[in-house]
Design a protein around this motif. Structure first.
Motif, PDB file in Angstrom:
ATOM      1  N   ASP A   1      10.310   4.359 -12.856  1.00  0.00           N
ATOM      2  CA  ASP A   1      10.791   3.442 -13.778  1.00  0.00           C
ATOM      3  C   ASP A   1       9.177   2.934 -14.317  1.00  0.00           C
ATOM      4  OD1 ASP A   1      13.110   3.819 -13.138  1.00  0.00           O
ATOM      5  OD2 ASP A   1      13.281   2.283 -11.591  1.00  0.00           O
TER       6      ASP A   1
ATOM      7  N   ARG B   1       8.951   1.052 -10.636  1.00  0.00           N
ATOM      8  CA  ARG B   1       9.044   1.467  -9.253  1.00  0.00           C
ATOM      9  C   ARG B   1       9.050   2.910  -9.316  1.00  0.00           C
ATOM     10  NH1 ARG B   1      15.176   1.407  -7.445  1.00  0.00           N
ATOM     11  NH2 ARG B   1      15.874   2.190  -9.518  1.00  0.00           N
TER      12      ARG B   1
ATOM     13  N   VAL C   1      10.981   6.203  -7.403  1.00  0.00           N
ATOM     14  CA  VAL C   1      12.103   6.343  -6.943  1.00  0.00           C
ATOM     15  C   VAL C   1      12.426   7.829  -6.779  1.00  0.00           C
ATOM     16  CG1 VAL C   1      13.373   4.226  -7.766  1.00  0.00           C
ATOM     17  CG2 VAL C   1      13.626   6.516  -8.892  1.00  0.00           C
TER      18      VAL C   1
ATOM     19  N   THR D   1      15.424  10.483  -6.455  1.00  0.00           N
ATOM     20  CA  THR D   1      16.971  10.500  -6.631  1.00  0.00           C
ATOM     21  C   THR D   1      17.488  11.911  -6.210  1.00  0.00           C
ATOM     22  OG1 THR D   1      16.353   9.321  -8.764  1.00  0.00           O
ATOM     23  CG2 THR D   1      18.876  10.388  -8.432  1.00  0.00           C
TER      24      THR D   1
ATOM     25  N   THR E   1      14.049   3.813  -3.176  1.00  0.00           N
ATOM     26  CA  THR E   1      12.926   3.405  -3.821  1.00  0.00           C
ATOM     27  C   THR E   1      11.768   3.511  -2.825  1.00  0.00           C
ATOM     28  OG1 THR E   1      14.143   1.786  -5.016  1.00  0.00           O
ATOM     29  CG2 THR E   1      11.862   1.190  -4.689  1.00  0.00           C
TER      30      THR E   1
ATOM     31  N   GLU F   1       7.313  -0.086  -5.365  1.00  0.00           N
ATOM     32  CA  GLU F   1       7.137  -0.965  -6.455  1.00  0.00           C
ATOM     33  C   GLU F   1       5.602  -0.776  -7.147  1.00  0.00           C
ATOM     34  OE1 GLU F   1       9.862  -2.653  -7.058  1.00  0.00           O
ATOM     35  OE2 GLU F   1      10.867  -2.174  -5.397  1.00  0.00           O
TER      36      GLU F   1
END
Length: 157
Positions: free
Chosen positions: A50, A56, A58, A60, A68, A71
């Motif tokens: 993101d 962040r 991640v 998936t 996550t 950050e």
């Protein structure tokens, strides 16, 4: 390759810093390969950012769930990126930090990965496999070398 609590790996990528940064962040799912020795979770998924200063990283999974990993701490395209880095098995107060810089060198970009904080993860923690700190760092450095080689192929492709 190691210094104190840091893993340090660098590689020249056949691309501009802008292209290398974009490949690292926007296309991480294309070049990233999970580590069998140091997985984030007990599942394998696809990584994505993101993007941005409040972003962040991640992982998936096929069922749509995500973990996550970190950050974003610094987002300065195309020069620098920093983020926290966690494995699912880390305690709430445990994390490491990943710092990546992109510097133009002629027609190429020197990508430097510095992964800090492995000394904060106890040797008896599952992610360390009981390895002494230098061995843990060496294995992470070798894994990062492979990651950067794939990044170079993606960025230069």
């Amino acid at each position: 390759m190691t210094d104190g609590s840091r893993v340090l790996v660098a590689l020249r990528v056949p691309a501009t810093p802008t292209r290398a940064f974009a490949a690292f962040t926007d296309e991480i799912g294309a070049w990233w390969r999970p580590s069998d020795l140091f997985p984030f979770t007990d599942r394998k998924g696809t990584l994505s950012f993101d993007p941005g200063p409040d972003g962040r990283l991640v992982e998936t999974y096929e069922d749509g769930t995500a973990f996550t990993i970190g950050e974003v701490l610094v987002w300065e395209p195309p020069q620098r990126l920093a983020l926290t880095w966690r494995h699912a098995s880390f305690d709430a107060d445990q994390s490491t930090e990943l710092h990546v810089t992109f510097a133009g060198v002629g027609d190429e970009t020197r990508v430097v990965v510095e992964h800090y904080g492995w000394d904060r993860i106890p040797a008896d923690h599952a992610v360390r496999h009981g390895f002494p700190l230098p061995a843990t760092q060496q294995r992470f450095a070798e894994w990062w070398q492979g990651q950067l080689a794939r990044l170079a192929r993606t960025a230069g492709g």
